[in-house]
Scaffold this motif. Structure first.
Motif, mmCIF file in Angstrom:
data_model
loop_
_atom_site.group_PDB
_atom_site.id
_atom_site.type_symbol
_atom_site.label_atom_id
_atom_site.label_comp_id
_atom_site.label_asym_id
_atom_site.label_seq_id
_atom_site.Cartn_x
_atom_site.Cartn_y
_atom_site.Cartn_z
ATOM 1 N N SER A 58 10.512 24.143 -40.362
ATOM 2 C CA SER A 58 9.197 24.585 -40.830
ATOM 3 C C SER A 58 9.258 25.037 -42.274
ATOM 4 N N GLY A 82 8.089 22.433 -44.407
ATOM 5 C CA GLY A 82 6.696 22.049 -44.203
ATOM 6 C C GLY A 82 6.440 21.183 -42.992
ATOM 7 N N VAL A 83 7.475 20.961 -42.164
ATOM 8 C CA VAL A 83 7.298 20.129 -40.976
ATOM 9 C C VAL A 83 6.620 20.968 -39.891
ATOM 10 N N PRO A 84 5.517 20.494 -39.295
ATOM 11 C CA PRO A 84 4.823 21.262 -38.253
ATOM 12 C C PRO A 84 5.742 21.596 -37.085
ATOM 13 N N PHE A 85 5.612 22.811 -36.568
ATOM 14 C CA PHE A 85 6.472 23.289 -35.485
ATOM 15 C C PHE A 85 6.427 22.353 -34.280
ATOM 16 N N ASN A 86 5.217 21.971 -33.845
ATOM 17 C CA ASN A 86 5.084 21.131 -32.657
ATOM 18 C C ASN A 86 5.727 19.765 -32.838
ATOM 19 N N THR A 87 5.655 19.237 -34.070
ATOM 20 C CA THR A 87 6.271 17.937 -34.362
ATOM 21 C C THR A 87 7.777 18.002 -34.137
#
Length: 464
Positions: free
Chosen positions: A37, A40-45
């Motif tokens: 995260s 910047g990577v979404p948590f759910n992804t």
């Protein structure tokens, strides 16, 4: 299917071993999203990508290699990924393109005899050093995770606060598990974790504030066109990044597989039977995982906990992969349990003590054999990297052989690996495992750019 009788095991033992391995490594589905995260990577992804890559790699290991070695996104690589994104100011999808290309190269190499030759090329004394080094590494990890050992400004590491709830719980859990082992209770490591979890619940350490069950988010593709991945790599000149992912993952996984397989008695002489399929598991998982949004996978040293419980076949890893699928629906429960390091740390410490026994196989009377093995043992826990430990051993081994007049014992492939390791150590960036950073909380990139870089490059674990 899994040849249980031939491997001296049974279904009950294998399933208990699968639970043991899963409980010692399931932290990754919470930790990996928290670290990525920061890029910047979404948590759910990342949450779903971590589970998908772990299931794909571990299932491949179970069905095609029949080994009790689990696969999941590797620690250290995720911290390095954050470094790449922040320092080069990339969109995270571009960085995943580099992971995808590296994954394809893994696949190609795994289809050739190269990665199998790496296993047979490692001298016997270094193999013993790898097993012992991994043992020290995971034992140190267990002490570190629970705060029994902490950072010390004057001496790098020191004794932590043994009165803290987590340290006390870990010590009690360690004593309980050791008693079970001393009494020859079958599945002692797993039972010890269950007992520690129960104590944690009644002492208020383990809380289920978010419930137990939650529908998992739908997985999303980070990119859909592989050609665009290659163009992104070329346009941003990410060749050094790919080489870093490639070398570290290859040697990290190879070293772990040797250490765990040796502990399980699966090595046949100096070779690992069915090594191609075992190595393919890592390569396939890395490639698939990058498409869904996670960093390169690796064989997990925590698999040695399942091996210590009796796991010898792919039924252990089949169990692990099924539990990872189930964990997608029990994210709150998994998050609560994996957030208490004291539940799993005793197993890691005890397994480490078992693996250090490999030092008796080292020829300590021959310096050019013993010292490279010693460097491997010493460097793995001190650098928190199996790959760097291997590098120290592989670089020193041919140097000592040349200067002691034993250069004829070397072969071209061994020298080639030593050169690759020299490149890895001397010219490519390294990062420490990231989950110690995670324990300090979430990152704000706009506010804490320097903090993230400090964590990624430092060999010390600093609170922030």
């Amino acid at each position: 299917m899994f040849q249980l009788k031939a491997n001296g095991t049974d279904a009950k033992t294998e399933i208990i071993s699968g639970f043991t391995t899963f409980l010692t490594m399931v932290y990754i589905i919470v930790v990996n999203p928290a670290i990525l995260s920061a890029a910047g990577v979404p948590f759910n992804t990342v949450f779903m990508a971590t589970i998908i890559s772990a299931v794909v790699g571990t299932l491949w290991m179970a069905l095609f290699a029949n080994y009790p070695i689990a696969i999941a996104p590797g620690l250290g690589m995720n911290a390095y990924f954050v470094t790449v994104v922040t320092t080069q100011k990339l969109d995270y999808t571009v960085a995943f393109a580099a992971v995808f290309v590296a994954g394809l190269i893994f696949l190609l190499l795994s289809l050739t005899p190269l990665r199998e030759k790496i296993i047979t090329a490692i001298p016997h004394n270094l193999k013993a050093g790898i097993t012992a080094g991994i043992g020290l590494f995971i034992a140190f990890l267990g002490f570190r995770m629970t705060g029994i050992i902490v950072q010390n400004d004057s001496n790098l590491v020191g004794l932590g606060n043994l009165h803290s709830p987590e340290a006390l719980l870990a010590i009690v859990g360690l004593l309980i598990t050791l008693i079970f082992l001393a009494l020859n209770v079958k599945g002692a490591l797993f039972i010890g974790m269950i007992a520690t979890g129960i104590i944690a619940f009644f002492t208020g350490e383990l809380k289920f504030t978010d419930g137990f069950v939650k529908l998992p988010p739908m997985p999303e593709l980070v990119f859909t066109n592989p050609i665009h991945a290659f163009s992104d790599v070329i346009s941003h000149s990410l060749y050094a990044v790919i080489l870093s992912f490639l070398l570290i993952t290859i040697f990290d996984t190879t070293g772990t597989m040797i250490g765990v397989a040796k502990k399980a008695g699966l090595m046949k002489g100096e070779s690992l039977p069915n090594a191609k399929q075992a190595l393919m598991a890592d390569a396939v998982a890395t490639t698939v995982g990058s498409v869904f949004g996670t960093t390169p996978t690796s064989a997990y040293i925590e698999s040695s906990a399942g091996v210590a419980t009796g796991g010898r076949t792919g039924l252990t890893t089949l169990t692990v992969s099924i539990l990872f699928v189930i964990s997608a629906f029990f994210a709150p429960l998994v998050g609560a349990v994996s957030g208490i390091s004291a539940i799993t740390a005793p197993a890691l410490i005890i397994v480490g003590s078992m693996m250090i026994g490999a030092v008796k196989e080292i020829d300590w009377d021959t310096l050019d054999e013993a010292f490279p093995a010693f460097l491997v043992i010493l460097a793995m826990p001190l650098t928190s990297s199996i790959a760097i430990g291997l590098a120290f051993g592989f670089i020193s081994y041919p140097i000592l052989k040349v200067f002691t007049g034993k250069w004829r014992e070397l072969n071209a492939f061994l020298i080639f690996i030593a050169i690759l390791f020299f490149i890895l150590v001397a010219f490519l960036p390294h990062s420490a495992p990231g989950y110690f950073c995670y324990k300090e909380g979430n990152f704000n990139l706009e506010k804490d750019d320097y903090f993230v870089l400090k964590i990624s490059f430092s060999r010390h674990y600093r609170k922030g």
